[in-house]
Design a protein around this motif. Structure first.
Motif, PDB file in Angstrom:
ATOM      1  N   VAL A   1       0.760  -1.225  -0.120  1.00  0.00           N
ATOM      2  CA  VAL A   1       0.070   0.024   0.083  1.00  0.00           C
ATOM      3  C   VAL A   1       0.909   1.090  -0.025  1.00  0.00           C
ATOM      4  CG1 VAL A   1      -1.606   1.273   1.078  1.00  0.00           C
ATOM      5  CG2 VAL A   1      -1.748  -1.201   1.234  1.00  0.00           C
ATOM      6  N   TRP A   2       0.614   2.035  -1.100  1.00  0.00           N
ATOM      7  CA  TRP A   2       1.177   3.446  -1.025  1.00  0.00           C
ATOM      8  C   TRP A   2       0.286   4.443   0.020  1.00  0.00           C
ATOM      9  CZ3 TRP A   2       0.138   8.522  -1.854  1.00  0.00           C
ATOM     10  CH2 TRP A   2       1.170   9.399  -2.108  1.00  0.00           C
ATOM     11  N   LEU A   3       0.961   4.676   1.024  1.00  0.00           N
ATOM     12  CA  LEU A   3       0.181   5.706   2.056  1.00  0.00           C
ATOM     13  C   LEU A   3       0.342   7.011   1.942  1.00  0.00           C
ATOM     14  CD1 LEU A   3      -1.748   4.817   4.269  1.00  0.00           C
ATOM     15  CD2 LEU A   3       0.025   4.778   5.749  1.00  0.00           C
ATOM     16  N   ASP A   4      -0.441   8.037   1.973  1.00  0.00           N
ATOM     17  CA  ASP A   4      -0.349   9.230   1.831  1.00  0.00           C
ATOM     18  C   ASP A   4       0.617   9.598   2.881  1.00  0.00           C
ATOM     19  OD1 ASP A   4      -2.431  11.740   0.482  1.00  0.00           O
ATOM     20  OD2 ASP A   4      -1.032  12.150   2.150  1.00  0.00           O
TER      21      ASP A   4
ATOM     22  N   ALA B   1      -0.208  -2.017  -4.899  1.00  0.00           N
ATOM     23  CA  ALA B   1      -1.536  -2.711  -5.297  1.00  0.00           C
ATOM     24  C   ALA B   1      -2.533  -1.530  -4.916  1.00  0.00           C
ATOM     25  CB  ALA B   1      -1.459  -3.835  -4.737  1.00  0.00           C
ATOM     26  N   PHE B   2      -2.590  -0.935  -4.024  1.00  0.00           N
ATOM     27  CA  PHE B   2      -3.472   0.152  -3.556  1.00  0.00           C
ATOM     28  C   PHE B   2      -2.587   1.349  -3.056  1.00  0.00           C
ATOM     29  CE2 PHE B   2      -5.910  -3.840  -2.439  1.00  0.00           C
ATOM     30  CZ  PHE B   2      -7.209  -3.320  -3.229  1.00  0.00           C
ATOM     31  N   ALA B   3      -3.223   2.518  -3.319  1.00  0.00           N
ATOM     32  CA  ALA B   3      -2.892   3.885  -2.816  1.00  0.00           C
ATOM     33  C   ALA B   3      -3.970   4.496  -2.101  1.00  0.00           C
ATOM     34  CB  ALA B   3      -2.405   4.805  -3.852  1.00  0.00           C
ATOM     35  N   LEU B   4      -3.507   4.797  -0.867  1.00  0.00           N
ATOM     36  CA  LEU B   4      -4.687   5.459   0.138  1.00  0.00           C
ATOM     37  C   LEU B   4      -3.994   6.812   0.174  1.00  0.00           C
ATOM     38  CD1 LEU B   4      -7.072   5.028   1.830  1.00  0.00           C
ATOM     39  CD2 LEU B   4      -5.585   4.412   3.755  1.00  0.00           C
ATOM     40  N   ILE B   5      -5.066   7.770  -0.449  1.00  0.00           N
ATOM     41  CA  ILE B   5      -4.543   9.069  -0.615  1.00  0.00           C
ATOM     42  C   ILE B   5      -5.673  10.008   0.393  1.00  0.00           C
ATOM     43  CG2 ILE B   5      -4.460  10.984  -2.360  1.00  0.00           C
ATOM     44  CD1 ILE B   5      -3.752   8.830  -4.235  1.00  0.00           C
ATOM     45  N   THR B   6      -5.170  10.813   1.164  1.00  0.00           N
ATOM     46  CA  THR B   6      -6.078  11.709   1.848  1.00  0.00           C
ATOM     47  C   THR B   6      -5.942  13.168   1.438  1.00  0.00           C
ATOM     48  OG1 THR B   6      -4.664  11.781   3.646  1.00  0.00           O
ATOM     49  CG2 THR B   6      -6.281   9.996   3.829  1.00  0.00           C
ATOM     50  N   ASP B   7      -4.827  13.380   0.880  1.00  0.00           N
ATOM     51  CA  ASP B   7      -4.446  14.851   0.434  1.00  0.00           C
ATOM     52  C   ASP B   7      -4.472  14.720  -1.132  1.00  0.00           C
ATOM     53  OD1 ASP B   7      -3.669  17.507  -0.246  1.00  0.00           O
ATOM     54  OD2 ASP B   7      -2.096  17.383   1.298  1.00  0.00           O
ATOM     55  N   ALA B   8      -5.462  14.900  -1.714  1.00  0.00           N
ATOM     56  CA  ALA B   8      -5.626  14.777  -3.131  1.00  0.00           C
ATOM     57  C   ALA B   8      -4.875  15.681  -3.833  1.00  0.00           C
ATOM     58  CB  ALA B   8      -7.105  14.690  -3.835  1.00  0.00           C
ATOM     59  N   LEU B   9      -4.624  16.946  -3.365  1.00  0.00           N
ATOM     60  CA  LEU B   9      -3.901  18.190  -4.033  1.00  0.00           C
ATOM     61  C   LEU B   9      -2.522  17.825  -4.197  1.00  0.00           C
ATOM     62  CD1 LEU B   9      -6.060  20.991  -2.417  1.00  0.00           C
ATOM     63  CD2 LEU B   9      -6.305  19.864  -4.608  1.00  0.00           C
ATOM     64  N   ALA B  10      -1.841  17.013  -3.225  1.00  0.00           N
ATOM     65  CA  ALA B  10      -0.666  16.843  -3.074  1.00  0.00           C
ATOM     66  C   ALA B  10      -0.338  15.411  -3.511  1.00  0.00           C
ATOM     67  CB  ALA B  10       0.041  16.753  -1.643  1.00  0.00           C
ATOM     68  N   ALA B  11      -0.923  14.809  -4.167  1.00  0.00           N
ATOM     69  CA  ALA B  11      -0.669  13.395  -4.539  1.00  0.00           C
ATOM     70  C   ALA B  11      -0.074  13.419  -5.835  1.00  0.00           C
ATOM     71  CB  ALA B  11      -2.258  12.659  -4.670  1.00  0.00           C
ATOM     72  N   PRO B  12       0.406  12.199  -5.980  1.00  0.00           N
ATOM     73  CA  PRO B  12       1.091  11.949  -7.317  1.00  0.00           C
ATOM     74  C   PRO B  12       0.249  11.781  -8.523  1.00  0.00           C
ATOM     75  CG  PRO B  12       2.126  10.453  -5.782  1.00  0.00           C
ATOM     76  CD  PRO B  12       1.102  11.240  -5.180  1.00  0.00           C
ATOM     77  N   GLU B  13       0.486  12.289  -9.711  1.00  0.00           N
ATOM     78  CA  GLU B  13      -0.547  11.915 -10.685  1.00  0.00           C
ATOM     79  C   GLU B  13      -1.117  10.556 -11.098  1.00  0.00           C
ATOM     80  OE1 GLU B  13       0.905  13.821 -14.345  1.00  0.00           O
ATOM     81  OE2 GLU B  13       0.359  15.848 -13.709  1.00  0.00           O
ATOM     82  N   LEU B  14      -1.827  10.327 -11.675  1.00  0.00           N
ATOM     83  CA  LEU B  14      -2.393   9.175 -12.103  1.00  0.00           C
ATOM     84  C   LEU B  14      -1.441   8.193 -12.642  1.00  0.00           C
ATOM     85  CD1 LEU B  14      -6.182   9.673 -12.879  1.00  0.00           C
ATOM     86  CD2 LEU B  14      -5.224   9.243 -10.625  1.00  0.00           C
ATOM     87  N   ALA B  15      -0.706   8.834 -13.470  1.00  0.00           N
ATOM     88  CA  ALA B  15       0.399   7.980 -14.441  1.00  0.00           C
ATOM     89  C   ALA B  15       1.332   7.560 -13.657  1.00  0.00           C
ATOM     90  CB  ALA B  15       0.728   9.003 -15.444  1.00  0.00           C
ATOM     91  N   ALA B  16       1.600   8.258 -12.394  1.00  0.00           N
ATOM     92  CA  ALA B  16       2.711   7.714 -11.573  1.00  0.00           C
ATOM     93  C   ALA B  16       2.557   6.544 -10.807  1.00  0.00           C
ATOM     94  CB  ALA B  16       3.128   8.688 -10.336  1.00  0.00           C
ATOM     95  N   PHE B  17       1.436   5.827 -10.934  1.00  0.00           N
ATOM     96  CA  PHE B  17       1.171   4.702 -10.302  1.00  0.00           C
ATOM     97  C   PHE B  17       1.200   3.552 -11.237  1.00  0.00           C
ATOM     98  CE2 PHE B  17      -0.675   7.779  -7.435  1.00  0.00           C
ATOM     99  CZ  PHE B  17      -0.504   7.337  -6.226  1.00  0.00           C
TER     100      PHE B  17
END
Lengths: 208, 302
Positions: free
Chosen positions: A73-76, A104-120
């Motif tokens: 899990v990629w955790l914010d 396999a999963f990313a749990l993102i709580t700060d959508a503004l600071a998260a990597p772009e979709l293409a980074a996963f």
């Protein structure tokens, strides 16, 4: 005599999760399955247990239902080292990764600071199911700019107006769909509610 | 949801599978729904029936079923065949669910070889038992190759096969497991349903889940998805038709089974969907052989 090493996890700090993991995870999964099968529909997870600080109830329920030792899990960063991380590691037993491509999963709580979709992880040509599933926690699932959805799971068209997404997010979602069979799948949560945007859903941005 | 009053004591987990296995299958279901028609590999488990008896469908059902579900199981359209009765009793025992033969009442319908005649509705899940998930397997034996063919949408071989059928028989001769294209991207085996049922897969209200236990694959068709049966402009896709009506209920538009009655050539045609037929008879529809003793076999002996 060396001193005792500090406890890695103080169990007194770990909040409870499902009281009945079998029944509750099944009920949560059916909501998630309905959301993925019918993009644009909003599911209610008010019956799920409280989640620790930083996580909404629906986000915690998805983690408890889908994460385990098989799913890195990629955790914010906002959750790293906090009570939410300890709670997830204890109840889900999931490994954490700093590398979005390994998640396999990313749990993102700060959508503004998260990597772009293409980074996963975008999946493999022969195994597109290996791509990352993003669980994105938002302030609300309504009140944002409205987009129209078509594709599998949608009779004619559906719409979403998610609040709190960064500028250019829906262009990213369009690019994500355009390279189908590759692409990430998204689950959006806010408070007790949940909706999904699988990679198969075609997005039309309104107002331009 | 917290207390479990009156739950019978048992020595295995709810719905038979352990929780980690269910999570693994659930994750596969979500990816299958996100990539309609694509075969997701999964860690198929040993089940208390042999491979080939519906282990893929049973594992899918076990991963999604809850105590509020109403479960129906059919085999060749019938609720009263051995395999269907056994699997229905299995879930009544291990998952504490209500069971039914009523298509409209069920929330989960597990099936082998048919899609019910009565249109499905939103909120229902149709679980298919699949022996061979790979539509190209008869044309290419190597999994590495068929996976590449799906990856690069290289489906020419399938059309060659249909063309050869036209050249040999003057028509596309395939009648079951007729290949379909899902959302114009993935070639999908509809499982061994008759091609009569193929048109019901497209734009269905229900979620269609497919499980192949021995081959360890899960795939899915979400509601309202385009499912096209392959054909040619000059040899369009056609479903089966019968000259006869159902001998018991007189239905003219349902899928009929031919039943041999004796060794002098007597035979009858009856609806393969036993609930559909029983419902029609209860509503007063009468076929030419409505008094036949087979009509009494519609309900499971208690």
């Amino acid at each position: 005599m060396p001193a005792c090493p500090p406890a890695i996890l103080n169990l007194a700090d770990v909040a409870a999760a499902f009281i009945d993991p079998t029944r509750e995870s099944q009920a949560v999964f059916r909501k998630v399955m309905d959301a993925v099968a019918r993009p644009g529909t909003i599911q209610d997870l008010a019956f799920a247990p409280d989640a620790p600080q930083g996580l909404d109830r629906a986000a915690g329920a998805v983690a408890l239902t889908l994460f385990d030792f098989e799913t890195p899990v990629w955790l914010d960063p906002a959750l790293r080292g906090g009570t939410a991380e300890g709670w997830m590691r204890f109840h889900c037993g999931c490994p954490l990764t700093d590398d979005p491509v390994k998640a396999a999963f990313a749990l993102i709580t700060d959508a503004l600071a998260a990597p772009e979709l293409a980074a996963f992880n975008q999946g493999d040509a022969k195994y597109p199911d290996r791509s990352t599933t993003l669980v994105v926690q938002l302030p609300a699932l309504d009140g944002g700019p409205r987009v129209t959805l078509t594709g599998p799971g949608i009779r004619s068209e559906a719409s979403l107006a998610l609040a709190g997404l960064p500028n250019g997010f829906w262009e990213q979602a369009q690019a994500n769909q355009a390279k189908f069979q590759f692409g990430v799948d998204l689950i959006f949560v806010a408070a007790d509610r949940l909706t999904a945007l699988p990679r198969s859903t075609r997005v039309t941005i309104q107002g331009n | 949801m917290n207390a479990r009053p009156n739950e019978p004591e048992r020595y295995y987990n709810y719905a038979y599978l352990d929780e980690q296995t269910k999570r693994m299958i659930r994750r596969s279901i979500l990816k299958a729904l996100a990539i309609p028609g694509y075969q997701v590999p999964f860690g198929s488990r040993e089940m208390p029936v042999p491979y080939g008896w519906g282990t893929g469908g049973i594992q899918l059902t076990a991963a999604i079923i809850g105590p509020d579900d109403v479960y129906k199981c059919i085999d060749q359209g019938a609720d009263d065949t051995t395999n269907a009765v056994s699997i229905r009793r299995f879930f009544a025992q291990v998952a504490d669910v209500a069971v039914t033969e009523d298509t409209g009442e069920a929330t989960i319908i597990q099936t082998r070889h048919r899609i019910p005649e009565q249109p499905l509705k939103a909120g229902q899940v149709l679980v298919f038992q699949v022996p061979q998930p790979e539509p190209l397997r008869g044309l290419e034996a190597r999994e590495t190759e068929t996976r590449a063919m799906h990856a690069y949408e290289e489906y020419g071989l399938q059309y060659v096969s249909l063309y050869e059928s036209v050249a040999t028989y003057g028509r596309i001769a395939s009648t079951v497991g007729y290949p379909t294209m899902v959302d114009e991207r993935y070639l999908m085996s509809p499982s061994p349903i008759p091609k009569f049922d193929n048109p019901k897969m497209g734009d269905n209200e229900a979620i269609l889940l497919f499980g192949a236990g021995r081959e360890k694959r899960i795939y899915a068709v979400p509601p309202h998805t385009t499912v096209r049966s392959l054909d040619f402009e000059d040899y369009p896709f056609e479903t089966q038709t019968w000259d006869e009506n159902c001998a018991l209920c007189g239905a003219q538009d349902s899928y009929l089974d031919e039943v041999v009655l004796d060794d002098t050539g007597a035979r009858m045609f009856v609806c393969s969907d036993s609930h559909f037929c029983a419902d029609r008879r209860a509503a007063g529809h009468v076929g030419p052989m409505a008094d036949h003793q087979l009509a009494a076999l519609e309900t499971e002996p208690t």
